[in-house]
Design an enzyme around this catalytic site. Sequence first.
Site, PDB file in Angstrom:
ATOM      1  N   ARG A  13       0.840  -1.200   0.000  1.00 51.89           N
ATOM      2  CA  ARG A  13       0.000   0.000   0.000  1.00 51.89           C
ATOM      3  C   ARG A  13       0.878   1.254   0.000  1.00 51.89           C
ATOM      4  O   ARG A  13       0.610   2.218  -0.716  1.00 51.89           O
ATOM      5  CB  ARG A  13      -0.925  -0.027   1.217  1.00 51.89           C
ATOM      6  CG  ARG A  13      -1.862  -1.245   1.180  1.00 51.89           C
ATOM      7  CD  ARG A  13      -2.714  -1.370   2.425  1.00 51.89           C
ATOM      8  NE  ARG A  13      -1.910  -1.694   3.593  1.00 51.89           N
ATOM      9  CZ  ARG A  13      -2.268  -2.510   4.575  1.00 51.89           C
ATOM     10  NH1 ARG A  13      -3.471  -3.085   4.547  1.00 51.89           N
ATOM     11  NH2 ARG A  13      -1.479  -2.736   5.588  1.00 51.89           N
ATOM     12  N   SER A  19      -6.236  -1.046  -0.742  1.00 48.20           N
ATOM     13  CA  SER A  19      -6.609  -2.266  -0.039  1.00 48.20           C
ATOM     14  C   SER A  19      -5.649  -3.361  -0.460  1.00 48.20           C
ATOM     15  O   SER A  19      -5.576  -3.722  -1.636  1.00 48.20           O
ATOM     16  CB  SER A  19      -8.052  -2.630  -0.407  1.00 48.20           C
ATOM     17  OG  SER A  19      -8.310  -3.980  -0.103  1.00 48.20           O
ATOM     18  N   LYS A  43     -12.724   6.918   6.389  1.00 51.63           N
ATOM     19  CA  LYS A  43     -11.552   6.599   7.204  1.00 51.63           C
ATOM     20  C   LYS A  43     -11.739   7.310   8.533  1.00 51.63           C
ATOM     21  O   LYS A  43     -11.874   8.531   8.576  1.00 51.63           O
ATOM     22  CB  LYS A  43     -10.270   7.044   6.498  1.00 51.63           C
ATOM     23  CG  LYS A  43      -9.048   6.361   7.062  1.00 51.63           C
ATOM     24  CD  LYS A  43      -7.871   6.402   6.119  1.00 51.63           C
ATOM     25  CE  LYS A  43      -6.732   5.538   6.674  1.00 51.63           C
ATOM     26  NZ  LYS A  43      -5.499   5.759   5.921  1.00 51.63           N
ATOM     27  N   ASN A  45     -15.034   0.975  12.428  1.00 47.54           N
ATOM     28  CA  ASN A  45     -15.632   0.774  11.104  1.00 47.54           C
ATOM     29  C   ASN A  45     -17.128   0.471  11.206  1.00 47.54           C
ATOM     30  O   ASN A  45     -17.928   0.998  10.427  1.00 47.54           O
ATOM     31  CB  ASN A  45     -14.949  -0.392  10.374  1.00 47.54           C
ATOM     32  CG  ASN A  45     -13.509  -0.068  10.014  1.00 47.54           C
ATOM     33  OD1 ASN A  45     -13.111   1.080  10.011  1.00 47.54           O
ATOM     34  ND2 ASN A  45     -12.738  -1.104   9.708  1.00 47.54           N
ATOM     35  N   SER A  64     -12.860   2.157   6.581  1.00 43.69           N
ATOM     36  CA  SER A  64     -11.550   1.773   7.095  1.00 43.69           C
ATOM     37  C   SER A  64     -11.167   2.766   8.189  1.00 43.69           C
ATOM     38  O   SER A  64     -11.878   3.727   8.447  1.00 43.69           O
ATOM     39  CB  SER A  64     -10.520   1.753   5.970  1.00 43.69           C
ATOM     40  OG  SER A  64     -10.407   3.027   5.388  1.00 43.69           O
ATOM     41  N   GLU A 102     -16.866 -11.139   3.726  1.00 45.95           N
ATOM     42  CA  GLU A 102     -16.450 -11.587   5.060  1.00 45.95           C
ATOM     43  C   GLU A 102     -16.749 -13.071   5.212  1.00 45.95           C
ATOM     44  O   GLU A 102     -17.492 -13.655   4.423  1.00 45.95           O
ATOM     45  CB  GLU A 102     -17.169 -10.795   6.150  1.00 45.95           C
ATOM     46  CG  GLU A 102     -18.665 -10.982   6.168  1.00 45.95           C
ATOM     47  CD  GLU A 102     -19.342 -10.239   7.332  1.00 45.95           C
ATOM     48  OE1 GLU A 102     -18.684  -9.499   8.057  1.00 45.95           O
ATOM     49  OE2 GLU A 102     -20.558 -10.424   7.497  1.00 45.95           O
ATOM     50  N   GLN A 104     -21.741  -3.351   7.536  1.00 44.62           N
ATOM     51  CA  GLN A 104     -21.594  -2.953   6.134  1.00 44.62           C
ATOM     52  C   GLN A 104     -22.126  -4.104   5.296  1.00 44.62           C
ATOM     53  O   GLN A 104     -21.422  -5.042   4.985  1.00 44.62           O
ATOM     54  CB  GLN A 104     -20.122  -2.680   5.803  1.00 44.62           C
ATOM     55  CG  GLN A 104     -19.512  -1.551   6.645  1.00 44.62           C
ATOM     56  CD  GLN A 104     -17.999  -1.645   6.747  1.00 44.62           C
ATOM     57  OE1 GLN A 104     -17.305  -1.601   5.744  1.00 44.62           O
ATOM     58  NE2 GLN A 104     -17.498  -1.801   7.957  1.00 44.62           N
ATOM     59  N   PRO A 146     -25.177  -7.222   4.604  1.00 50.25           N
ATOM     60  CA  PRO A 146     -25.709  -8.319   5.426  1.00 50.25           C
ATOM     61  C   PRO A 146     -24.604  -9.232   5.948  1.00 50.25           C
ATOM     62  O   PRO A 146     -23.562  -9.375   5.311  1.00 50.25           O
ATOM     63  CB  PRO A 146     -26.620  -9.072   4.448  1.00 50.25           C
ATOM     64  CG  PRO A 146     -26.159  -8.691   3.086  1.00 50.25           C
ATOM     65  CD  PRO A 146     -25.566  -7.314   3.187  1.00 50.25           C
TER      66      PRO A 146
END
Lengths: 366, 366, 366, 366
Positions: A52, A82, A159, A191, A227, A298, A350, A352
């Site tokens: 990054r 990311s 952020k 977040n 983030s 996720e 963020q 479901p």
Amino acid sequence: CVAFEVRKVEIGSVNDASGLAALIDDGAFGADDVFGIIGKTEGNGGVNDFTRVLADMAFDQVLLERGTRGQSEIDQIPMVWSGGCDGVITPHATVFARVDDPNPRPEPRLTAGIAMSEVIQPEDIGRPAMVEKIAHGVRDAMKAAGITDPSEVHYVQTKTPLLTMETINDAKSRGQTVFSEDIHQSMDMSNGTTGLGIAVGLGEIDMPTAEQIGKDHSLYSSVASCSSGVELERGQIVVVGNAPGVGGRYRIGHSVMEDALDFDGIYRALRSAGLDLPDRPHPGDIDERFVNVFLKCEAAPDATLRGRRQIMLDDSDVHWHRHAKGAVGGVTAAAVGDPAVFVSVGALHQGPAGGGPVAAIVDVGD
Amino acid sequence: CVAFEVRKVEIGSVNDASGLAALIDDGAFGADDVFGIIGKTEGNGGVNDFTRVLADMAFDQVLLERGTRGQSEIDQIPMVWSGGCDGVITPHATVFARVDDPNPRPEPRLTAGIAMSEVIQPEDIGRPAMVEKIAHGVRDAMKAAGITDPSEVHYVQTKTPLLTMETINDAKSRGQTVFSEDIHQSMDMSNGTTGLGIAVGLGEIDMPTAEQIGKDHSLYSSVASCSSGVELERGQIVVVGNAPGVGGRYRIGHSVMEDALDFDGIYRALRSAGLDLPDRPHPGDIDERFVNVFLKCEAAPDATLRGRRQIMLDDSDVHWHRHAKGAVGGVTAAAVGDPAVFVSVGALHQGPAGGGPVAAIVDVGD
Amino acid sequence: CVAFEVRKVEIGSVNDASGLAALIDDGAFGADDVFGIIGKTEGNGGVNDFTRVLADMAFDQVLLERGTRGQSEIDQIPMVWSGGCDGVITPHATVFARVDDPNPRPEPRLTAGIAMSEVIQPEDIGRPAMVEKIAHGVRDAMKAAGITDPSEVHYVQTKTPLLTMETINDAKSRGQTVFSEDIHQSMDMSNGTTGLGIAVGLGEIDMPTAEQIGKDHSLYSSVASCSSGVELERGQIVVVGNAPGVGGRYRIGHSVMEDALDFDGIYRALRSAGLDLPDRPHPGDIDERFVNVFLKCEAAPDATLRGRRQIMLDDSDVHWHRHAKGAVGGVTAAAVGDPAVFVSVGALHQGPAGGGPVAAIVDVGD
Amino acid sequence: CVAFEVRKVEIGSVNDASGLAALIDDGAFGADDVFGIIGKTEGNGGVNDFTRVLADMAFDQVLLERGTRGQSEIDQIPMVWSGGCDGVITPHATVFARVDDPNPRPEPRLTAGIAMSEVIQPEDIGRPAMVEKIAHGVRDAMKAAGITDPSEVHYVQTKTPLLTMETINDAKSRGQTVFSEDIHQSMDMSNGTTGLGIAVGLGEIDMPTAEQIGKDHSLYSSVASCSSGVELERGQIVVVGNAPGVGGRYRIGHSVMEDALDFDGIYRALRSAGLDLPDRPHPGDIDERFVNVFLKCEAAPDATLRGRRQIMLDDSDVHWHRHAKGAVGGVTAAAVGDPAVFVSVGALHQGPAGGGPVAAIVDVGD
Ligand SMILES: [Ca+2]
Ligand SMILES: [Ca+2]
Ligand SMILES: [Ca+2]
Ligand SMILES: [Ca+2]
């Protein structure tokens, strides 16, 4: 009038920004027009992912050399990197430039705006105060973008501050408490609280109670991508949506993936952005009008997917972040026929549980 | 007449074979009928993946306790355990049982046969002699399966010898040479040469030259799934296909994925197996007739996919095997709406470069 | 009288217990005499480390086949398997057998005892109640071992309950609270509270306040080695020390490593166990009297070692557990000239911060 | 006369070169005096370890800003960055600066010289021609360093060409063959052949036969530290040793570690460099005269250490490079009481099999 140019460039090696340089050199937009950048880099996506830093330095350098802004001005440009090109994901950057367009359109086109929230105190994090400050900031960023209809906001990148030992002690010295002294939890919580703030700001949900923050997974924003970082004291909020009277060729839309396999969510987002797709979409239907999709994914919190056992949460060698990005990156790349897609992880409030938000940008032409 | 029962069971924890036990207890087939097992286990898929050992012990134990065969007989049953449930893949096993069926059908149904090849000398590995011995063995296994038409063979699972320091020295002591003294290369080469042997045995290709083995990626079998082990001196060959006069409810088919994103290849394989699918298939079309798909995937050898850079070959933290399984496992699970799919890696001369073979089994009913 | 035989055997492959079989077959002790086993296995040391299961099954099998005890009795034998042979550590097991010795000695010799604590309620974990219950259990185990002098206890191995969603809800249903609802924290906290309980039981520290538990790193036991598991409702406590009137050839001692480089701590433990060592010990001084050392290590909490920056806590690819075991395993193996040493991680209230306890067993002869 | 200043600085974060800046600002030497840098950085040490790039950029930047040399001159300065601070190793750099000293000493002091070898053709790699070209280059670098006695050379750092598809094809087009077309082998082979070239150049061994290259592990240099890169066509050779008539406070010496636990080898190297140590050295004997040690380590090729099984070669999750650096880094840091030590891996023909060379630099005072 104002218009946004949105272009995707590959990152050909870890510190390659030649794609951005070429766009500027070819006249797509000027170096000083660059408004924001969202990219995937090829590191591990964890604490010691320095890809990054390398991307940021490379893209900064192009803007420095080809424009008139200095380093400190360039540091103000939102650049979201990311890490983690797991599976087939290709390192790339989506560049947003703000240009002039003499021929604005009546139909809404892509626009973006930035706002800073009020100062978020350490005692606010994970609590209703932060939800309110973010909600307020989202409305400020909408204004900056020229968007009046909250349903035309399709992507909110934020952020926000973290708890550190220093800020916890600062809160205590003022007689305040913090939601938790476990600083490792504070990234998820900062977040997640921000996700709720976005949802409130856009009217997706009512104001949650303190008890619901971080706990009630049925509350979420479908357009949040949050983030956080230790160096901040305010929340930085970038809103992307559509508004009438804006020029350019681009539109943004969104949907959600209900779980890691729900590629229909990707097609729904593309349709929402204005891409004509048949009833049963197929990657062959995705053409040069496709710009990019932006997903959060996720691990399924109950370790099952379509009723089947999932092992990623129990793997002590490879973090579940990498498993999730590898699988969902594959699904996304297959759905759009392009591995240069933005898939990142971590999605408390963020989208479901077990799924996540999907934003899509398409070139709808003149 | 003979018939095959094919059932998929989840592995609920690393050494869980209760799914097999339940099938036997419920009368789906007898413990002594079990003919072969192909499964995915949850380890790293590498040298020190001991989840294969644990699954094998657990499934053996069920067969020991519920049947009349002893350990040495049970050790003869082909059990193929592929480690690595990267991304969303669910640990599971597909169990093949050979049962009696009083009502054979005229239409072809799934059948399987096993053969051992001639002894494969160390000097044969990676050379035309091995191609020929495998080709011969494939035809023997077809005979054992009762298949006369090579185009009705859809899956060939093999296990062949590797080079070791001992066998290299044995070859030398007999005045022979080996294709390479680098024993680390010998797994790929044993598998690849076997892939060519299968292709020759089934008439997919003509006999290759010595120079083409391991080099000419345009030569491959579309039905090969090859593994190898130090403990063997002959090749073990299991052929699965369809034949008339066989009973049961199952059919097998195959196709290939041209690259990691080609989910159409999965639908082609399902159609080839006899599943009716509309023009533009969708996971919602996959119903309880679906049993399983069996894929091989690999990193694109030129490190590009659809023209986009791929980073998996350069990741020194997570092996490209894991990246490829993560992404292709996600694509496959999304295509069929089920994460319990068999996706393994490594495919020299097994399907097209960057892609791989796909076999599919469906329950076509009585 | 009673005597203990203590032998170290290599684990030659992941499920090899032939070393134990050979000891029994050679008459070192009987299968039914085996009292406890502490070993290192070759997995990742994390959640999905199944090498512990394989070792346990293999060692159980030897005891089943060569002794008269059934599986359920053998399941009662304390077998502690620590995964993670990072760096140079060799997989091995130290076997403790309780035998008869017609010639007890007046000088203290190694002895061991087991006790179960009172039931540890979910609301006890991380709180003074658990400290007290463990302290009481330690004194019971001392009694079982025949040790009256707490300073002659040199190693206490425990296994205690964790918090789970079920036990948290159980506590709530009884109107109780738990120290934290974050179940991921509960392993560290259960182990740490146990460490304090051992320290109190042995008089190393006074009873701590609730606030000190998990926070005050100056409080610790120098002989604690604590693990935990969801399946328990009482703490299992094994005490190893020396007592007069016990037979056998072995003595145990202990010290601490002040940090990861403090190999003098290893020599201090060996001296404490009764090994004659010169002023400046050297691996060449370690001879066949050496049996084994048992260490706990951890990352320095302030990420510095001897004033130098440490990166292990920031590595998202390889867990700091593996870094710590790799380095301290190397230091330990070098100090004693033998890579078959027991080095495990995680040491809240077990030895000094950044260092850890060291126990040593030596064969002092007849 | 000429003198060398040798200073060790910590790298406080991944792109921190403030230690070098401080030395220059404090007058230890000038930016233009910097002759070479050898450092450890905190990445994975593999293909995608970008921490080396970041360190190089940061150190370059300091030299650019504080000196008169341009980027292209600074690119000529040998900067060797070895990734991988496994275990306890601290990221750091050892900086060599060439300064004037009005008071040369009669006793030998540290000096260094650089030479480029003749062009190394692709067909030379892994063959006697490369051995000879390197041997010649080593003698040139000795001359540049002012060293006439080969036994006063204690460290030779090289960077040599690799085989690539392009250079293999170039060789073929000229009717030449290469030692192997497996480009993955060529790094080990380029380094190993260079190790032999150093050994020949310094008279450590006689000229090896073609068959011995890469095979006969009894042939090695005890002072070689070899790396390679695709961008080179000549070998870059840096020789560090001692010579009379040189000024400064530093001396270098060397020895070997016979295996991963042989910390006596470290003390031997320190004594060889001129550090007074008692018969049985202890970290407490190491004082501010210690500058640094430079080691190469590797997995024992027969997977045993002191007769004990080693598992690192079978770990598919964590590369043996990381295991070896973790353990040997721990041993080295413990031996000298300082975690800022240079330990890297891979040592074909560089020190004994399973062990490796150790060079040591000490400050012997005025
Ligand atoms: Ca920037
Ligand atoms: Ca079996
Ligand atoms: Ca047991
Ligand atoms: Ca440089």
